[in-house]
Design a protein around this motif. Structure first.
Motif, PDB file in Angstrom:
ATOM      1  N   GLY A  77       0.833  -1.193   0.000  1.00  0.00           N
ATOM      2  CA  GLY A  77       0.000   0.000   0.000  1.00  0.00           C
ATOM      3  C   GLY A  77       0.864   1.238   0.000  1.00  0.00           C
ATOM      4  O   GLY A  77       2.085   1.169  -0.170  1.00  0.00           O
ATOM      5  N   PHE A  78       0.221   2.376   0.196  1.00  0.00           N
ATOM      6  CA  PHE A  78       0.928   3.650   0.282  1.00  0.00           C
ATOM      7  C   PHE A  78       1.201   3.978   1.750  1.00  0.00           C
ATOM      8  O   PHE A  78       0.388   3.684   2.624  1.00  0.00           O
ATOM      9  CB  PHE A  78       0.088   4.768  -0.340  1.00  0.00           C
ATOM     10  N   HIS A  79       2.339   4.584   1.990  1.00  0.00           N
ATOM     11  CA  HIS A  79       2.676   5.080   3.322  1.00  0.00           C
ATOM     12  C   HIS A  79       2.786   6.598   3.268  1.00  0.00           C
ATOM     13  O   HIS A  79       3.003   7.179   2.204  1.00  0.00           O
ATOM     14  CB  HIS A  79       4.010   4.509   3.798  1.00  0.00           C
ATOM     15  N   LEU A  80       2.661   7.219   4.411  1.00  0.00           N
ATOM     16  CA  LEU A  80       2.989   8.630   4.539  1.00  0.00           C
ATOM     17  C   LEU A  80       4.435   8.730   4.989  1.00  0.00           C
ATOM     18  O   LEU A  80       4.851   8.054   5.946  1.00  0.00           O
ATOM     19  CB  LEU A  80       2.075   9.308   5.561  1.00  0.00           C
ATOM     20  N   TRP A  81       5.220   9.553   4.300  1.00  0.00           N
ATOM     21  CA  TRP A  81       6.634   9.758   4.597  1.00  0.00           C
ATOM     22  C   TRP A  81       6.826  11.255   4.828  1.00  0.00           C
ATOM     23  O   TRP A  81       6.437  12.062   3.984  1.00  0.00           O
ATOM     24  CB  TRP A  81       7.501   9.310   3.424  1.00  0.00           C
ATOM     25  N   THR A  82       7.399  11.620   5.961  1.00  0.00           N
ATOM     26  CA  THR A  82       7.501  13.033   6.295  1.00  0.00           C
ATOM     27  C   THR A  82       8.891  13.412   6.808  1.00  0.00           C
ATOM     28  O   THR A  82       9.648  12.559   7.287  1.00  0.00           O
ATOM     29  CB  THR A  82       6.464  13.422   7.375  1.00  0.00           C
ATOM     30  N   THR A  83       9.176  14.691   6.701  1.00  0.00           N
ATOM     31  CA  THR A  83      10.408  15.239   7.282  1.00  0.00           C
ATOM     32  C   THR A  83      10.150  15.776   8.674  1.00  0.00           C
ATOM     33  O   THR A  83      11.088  16.039   9.429  1.00  0.00           O
ATOM     34  CB  THR A  83      10.965  16.379   6.401  1.00  0.00           C
ATOM     35  N   LYS A  84       8.864  15.967   9.021  1.00  0.00           N
ATOM     36  CA  LYS A  84       8.467  16.460  10.340  1.00  0.00           C
ATOM     37  C   LYS A  84       7.612  15.403  11.027  1.00  0.00           C
ATOM     38  O   LYS A  84       6.847  14.704  10.378  1.00  0.00           O
ATOM     39  CB  LYS A  84       7.642  17.745  10.204  1.00  0.00           C
ATOM     40  N   LYS A  85       7.729  15.322  12.340  1.00  0.00           N
ATOM     41  CA  LYS A  85       6.920  14.358  13.081  1.00  0.00           C
ATOM     42  C   LYS A  85       5.481  14.866  13.183  1.00  0.00           C
ATOM     43  O   LYS A  85       5.243  15.972  13.652  1.00  0.00           O
ATOM     44  CB  LYS A  85       7.493  14.155  14.488  1.00  0.00           C
ATOM     45  N   PRO A  86       4.519  14.069  12.694  1.00  0.00           N
ATOM     46  CA  PRO A  86       3.117  14.518  12.736  1.00  0.00           C
ATOM     47  C   PRO A  86       2.587  14.548  14.164  1.00  0.00           C
ATOM     48  O   PRO A  86       3.083  13.840  15.051  1.00  0.00           O
ATOM     49  CB  PRO A  86       2.390  13.472  11.895  1.00  0.00           C
ATOM     50  N   GLY A  87       1.554  15.359  14.362  1.00  0.00           N
ATOM     51  CA  GLY A  87       0.947  15.453  15.672  1.00  0.00           C
ATOM     52  C   GLY A  87      -0.185  14.459  15.844  1.00  0.00           C
ATOM     53  O   GLY A  87      -0.496  13.670  14.945  1.00  0.00           O
ATOM     54  N   ILE A  88      -0.796  14.491  17.020  1.00  0.00           N
ATOM     55  CA  ILE A  88      -1.958  13.660  17.332  1.00  0.00           C
ATOM     56  C   ILE A  88      -3.082  14.592  17.756  1.00  0.00           C
ATOM     57  O   ILE A  88      -2.896  15.473  18.608  1.00  0.00           O
ATOM     58  CB  ILE A  88      -1.660  12.673  18.477  1.00  0.00           C
ATOM     59  N   ASP A  89      -4.281  14.420  17.157  1.00  0.00           N
ATOM     60  CA  ASP A  89      -5.378  15.325  17.488  1.00  0.00           C
ATOM     61  C   ASP A  89      -6.081  14.898  18.779  1.00  0.00           C
ATOM     62  O   ASP A  89      -5.702  13.905  19.421  1.00  0.00           O
ATOM     63  CB  ASP A  89      -6.364  15.438  16.316  1.00  0.00           C
ATOM     64  N   GLU A  90      -7.135  15.630  19.155  1.00  0.00           N
ATOM     65  CA  GLU A  90      -7.828  15.386  20.420  1.00  0.00           C
ATOM     66  C   GLU A  90      -8.525  14.032  20.463  1.00  0.00           C
ATOM     67  O   GLU A  90      -8.857  13.525  21.542  1.00  0.00           O
ATOM     68  CB  GLU A  90      -8.851  16.495  20.667  1.00  0.00           C
ATOM     69  N   ASN A  91      -8.720  13.429  19.277  1.00  0.00           N
ATOM     70  CA  ASN A  91      -9.353  12.109  19.214  1.00  0.00           C
ATOM     71  C   ASN A  91      -8.331  10.981  19.133  1.00  0.00           C
ATOM     72  O   ASN A  91      -8.679   9.819  18.925  1.00  0.00           O
ATOM     73  CB  ASN A  91     -10.298  12.028  18.013  1.00  0.00           C
TER      74      ASN A  91
END
Length: 330
Positions: free
Chosen positions: A145-159
């Motif tokens: 499948g597809f992955h998300l690849w980032t240079t910044k660490k993603p956050g976590i929302d209130e849920n």
């Protein structure tokens, strides 16, 4: 002219005639790939080409005439419909504007062989024939499948879900809506532009399978990989329908069986390659963020719902029929 010379002349003419017939009998299929030759998807496709050319000697041959440098990816769906080339190694997600039913491949959580056995290829070809003037031969390079690849660490929302707010991600039309749902700012661009965009900070990451990432050199900039993967790679080997119908029955049989065999072998090879490439990327310093439990299920449910709702919104005619075959609820 002597009798001997005359006979030799007849023999030569007959030989030339037979050679001409043989040459004319060998049908040539001109093929285009959506990625450059050095990228894994194109290298895998070459295996299919070699298989057809070996089995089809004297009957049918595939000639790869180029990639995105020949026809831009965004125009390949139209190029196939108009017969600019005969065969395309092309993801369905790149021409959903023509054949929205192609969404079923990305929205599927079943392997290509099972789908074929249950009539999935025949079913979806009804739409590809009618809307794209295309004939799908195989769903290749499955098992990923597809992955998300980032240079910044993603956050976590209130849920407790992944929050991509403030992150600019390169996207293709296939998964743009999903990334927007997660809060990302979207930049739609061809894969060939991503290296420079990452280098200059124009984007903070991209969606892409594990395979092919290093081919483009993106791993030099990326720091995070988000698991699980979403959707399924939707790379198809397909032909312009007129070109397909124009092949002899013998040529069709050779190409079709090679496509079935390559669909299975490429799936198995891709599953193994995903593991190997994933280990190399991890050793290179890319950290995996693993979603688990309810967080994981919500992430996947969001992705799949978007895919099938998008198909329904564009053309609901075959939605229920396709989803019944291509998707197993979880």
């Amino acid at each position: 002219m002597t009798k001997h010379t005359y006979i030799k002349g007849l023999a030569a003419a007959a030989l030339f005639g037979l050679s001409s017939v043989a040459a004319q009998a060998e049908e040539v299929i001109r093929a285009i790939t959506f990625v450059p030759a050095q990228v894994s998807f194109a290298r895998n496709f070459q295996g299919f080409v070699d298989l057809v050319n070996e089995r089809g000697e004297g009957v049918v041959q595939i000639q790869v005439i180029g990639g995105p440098e020949t026809i831009p990816m965004a125009r390949m769906g139209d190029a196939q419909k108009n017969g600019i080339a005969d065969m395309f190694m092309l993801p369905a997600g790149l021409y959903l504007n023509l054949v929205p039913e192609g969404e079923a491949f990305a929205g599927s959580n079943r392997d290509p062989m099972s789908l074929r056995a249950d009539g999935g290829i025949d079913l979806v070809n009804k739409a590809f024939h009618a809307k794209g003037n295309a004939h799908v031969l195989a769903h290749v390079d499955g098992g990923a499948g597809f992955h998300l690849w980032t240079t910044k660490k993603p956050g976590i929302d209130e849920n407790g879900q992944i929050d991509l707010s403030g992150i600019r991600l390169r996207s293709s039309p296939l998964y743009r809506a999903f990334l927007e749902k997660l809060g990302a700012t979207i930049v739609v661009q061809a894969a060939g532009e991503v290296y420079t965009s990452l280098e200059r900070g124009v984007v903070d990451g991209t969606g892409w399978p594990v395979t092919g990432l290093r081919d483009y050199g993106w791993d030099k900039f990326l720091k995070y990989r988000i698991n699980p993967s979403f959707f399924q790679t939707d790379v198809l080997v397909s032909m312009n329908l007129d070109s397909w119908n124009g092949l002899s029955d013998e040529a069709k049989a050779i190409v079709n069986q090679a496509a079935i065999d390559h669909e299975k072998s490429s799936y198995e090879a891709n599953v193994a390659l995903n593991v190997t490439e994933g280990e190399i990327l991890a050793e290179g310093g890319i950290e995996t963020i693993e979603l688990t439990g309810e967080q994981r299920e919500t992430f996947l449910r969001t992705a799949y719902d978007i895919a099938w709702e998008r198909l329904k919104g564009r053309d609901a005619t075959m939605h229920d029929e396709l989803k019944a075959v291509f998707f197993e609820d979880f």
